[in-house]
Design a protein around this motif. Structure first.
Motif, short mmCIF file in Angstrom:
data_model
loop_
_atom_site.label_atom_id
_atom_site.label_comp_id
_atom_site.label_asym_id
_atom_site.label_seq_id
_atom_site.Cartn_x
_atom_site.Cartn_y
_atom_site.Cartn_z
N MET A 1 3.27 -14.08 -17.27
CA MET A 1 3.97 -13.27 -16.28
C MET A 1 4.36 -11.94 -16.90
N SER A 2 4.20 -10.88 -16.14
CA SER A 2 4.48 -9.53 -16.63
C SER A 2 5.97 -9.26 -16.67
N SER A 3 6.33 -8.28 -17.49
CA SER A 3 7.73 -7.92 -17.60
C SER A 3 8.06 -6.66 -16.81
N CYS A 4 7.32 -6.41 -15.75
CA CYS A 4 7.59 -5.25 -14.91
C CYS A 4 8.96 -5.40 -14.26
N PRO A 5 9.65 -4.28 -14.06
CA PRO A 5 10.97 -4.35 -13.45
C PRO A 5 10.88 -4.77 -11.98
N PRO A 6 11.72 -5.70 -11.56
CA PRO A 6 11.67 -6.13 -10.16
C PRO A 6 12.10 -5.03 -9.19
N ALA A 7 12.86 -4.05 -9.67
CA ALA A 7 13.31 -2.96 -8.80
C ALA A 7 12.16 -2.04 -8.40
N ALA A 8 11.07 -2.05 -9.15
CA ALA A 8 9.94 -1.18 -8.83
C ALA A 8 9.38 -1.47 -7.44
N SER A 9 9.31 -2.76 -7.09
CA SER A 9 8.78 -3.10 -5.77
C SER A 9 9.72 -2.64 -4.66
N PHE A 10 11.01 -2.53 -4.97
CA PHE A 10 11.96 -2.00 -3.99
C PHE A 10 11.54 -0.60 -3.54
N PHE A 11 11.18 0.24 -4.51
CA PHE A 11 10.78 1.60 -4.18
C PHE A 11 9.48 1.63 -3.37
N GLY A 12 8.57 0.73 -3.69
CA GLY A 12 7.34 0.63 -2.92
C GLY A 12 7.60 0.24 -1.47
N PHE A 13 8.47 -0.76 -1.29
CA PHE A 13 8.78 -1.19 0.08
C PHE A 13 9.55 -0.11 0.85
N ILE A 14 10.43 0.61 0.17
CA ILE A 14 11.14 1.71 0.83
C ILE A 14 10.14 2.79 1.24
N GLY A 15 9.12 3.04 0.42
CA GLY A 15 8.09 4.00 0.79
C GLY A 15 7.35 3.57 2.04
N ALA A 16 7.00 2.29 2.12
CA ALA A 16 6.30 1.78 3.30
C ALA A 16 7.18 1.89 4.54
N ALA A 17 8.44 1.53 4.37
CA ALA A 17 9.37 1.62 5.51
C ALA A 17 9.58 3.07 5.93
N SER A 18 9.67 3.96 4.96
CA SER A 18 9.86 5.38 5.28
C SER A 18 8.69 5.95 6.06
N ALA A 19 7.49 5.57 5.67
CA ALA A 19 6.31 6.06 6.38
C ALA A 19 6.38 5.67 7.85
N LEU A 20 6.69 4.42 8.10
CA LEU A 20 6.71 3.93 9.48
C LEU A 20 7.90 4.46 10.26
N VAL A 21 9.09 4.39 9.67
CA VAL A 21 10.31 4.76 10.40
C VAL A 21 10.33 6.25 10.74
N PHE A 22 10.08 7.10 9.76
CA PHE A 22 10.15 8.54 10.03
C PHE A 22 9.03 9.00 10.97
N SER A 23 7.84 8.44 10.80
CA SER A 23 6.74 8.80 11.71
C SER A 23 7.06 8.37 13.13
N ASN A 24 7.64 7.18 13.27
CA ASN A 24 7.99 6.71 14.62
C ASN A 24 9.15 7.50 15.21
N LEU A 25 10.07 7.96 14.37
CA LEU A 25 11.12 8.84 14.88
C LEU A 25 10.52 10.12 15.44
N GLY A 26 9.57 10.70 14.71
CA GLY A 26 8.89 11.89 15.20
C GLY A 26 8.12 11.62 16.47
N ALA A 27 7.42 10.49 16.51
CA ALA A 27 6.66 10.13 17.70
C ALA A 27 7.58 9.91 18.90
N ALA A 28 8.69 9.25 18.67
CA ALA A 28 9.63 8.98 19.76
C ALA A 28 10.25 10.27 20.29
N TYR A 29 10.65 11.15 19.39
CA TYR A 29 11.23 12.42 19.83
C TYR A 29 10.20 13.25 20.59
N GLY A 30 9.00 13.35 20.03
CA GLY A 30 7.96 14.13 20.68
C GLY A 30 7.59 13.57 22.05
#
Length: 159
Positions: free
Chosen positions: A1-30
C-alpha cells in the motif's frame, strides 16, 4: 500500500465538484436570465420565440462542459497512489472549467436577455446577438480545454 496522503484525494474531489457546481451555476443563471428575456419578447413578437431560444440552449451547454470534466476527474481519483500533485492538478482543472463556465453563463444571460428583447424590436440585431453569444460560449470552451489538459497531468515522483 502506498504512503500517499489521504488529503490529496480531497483536493481531487473538490476539483470535480467545482467543475460541476460552478458550470451549473453559470448554466442556471444564463438560462434564467435569457428565459426572462424570451418571455418578455414573446409578448411583443410571439412568432420569434423559437428563434430566441438559442441563448437558453447555449447556456445549457455550459452544464455539459462541467459534467464532462467532473466525470473525467472522478475517474482518475484513486484511494492509493494519488499524490498531492494530482490532487492539486485536478483542483485546478475543476476550477478552470467551473469558473470559466460561470463567467460564460453570466455573459450569456445578460446578452441573451437584452439581445432577444432588442431583436423583437429590430430583427436585424439577431446576427450580432448570435456572434456575441458565440464569443461568450468560447470563454467556457477555453476553460474546458485547459481543464482537460490539466486533468491529463501525471506525476512521476510518486508520493
Amino acid at each position: 500500500m502506498s504512503s500517499c496522503p489521504p488529503a490529496a484525494s480531497f483536493f481531487g474531489f473538490i476539483g470535480a465538484a467545482s467543475a460541476l457546481v460552478f458550470s451549473n451555476l453559470g448554466a442556471a443563471y444564463g438560462t434564467a436570465k435569457s428565459g426572462v428575456g424570451v418571455a418578455s419578447m414573446g409578448v411583443m413578437r410571439p412568432e420569434l420565440v423559437m428563434r430566441s431560444i438559442i441563448p437558453v440552449v447555449m447556456a445549457g451547454v455550459l452544464g455539459i462542459y462541467g459534467l464532462i470534466v467532473a466525470v473525467i476527474l472522478v475517474g482518475q481519483i484513486a484511494e492509493t497512489n494519488y499524490p498531492y500533485f494530482l490532487g492539486f492538478a485536478h483542483l485546478a482543472s475543476g476550477l478552470a472549467n467551473g469558473l470559466s463556465g460561470l463567467a460564460a453563463g453570466i455573459c450569456i444571460g445578460i446578452v441573451g436577455d437584452a439581445g432577444v428583447r432588442a431583436t423583437a424590436q429590430q430583427p436585424k440585431l439577431f446576427v450580432g446577438m448570435i456572434l456575441i453569444l458565440i464569443f461568450a460560449e468560447a470563454l467556457a470552451l477555453y476553460g474546458l480545454i485547459v481543464a482537460l489538459i490539466l486533468s491529463g497531468k501525471t506525476s512521476s515522483a510518486g508520493c
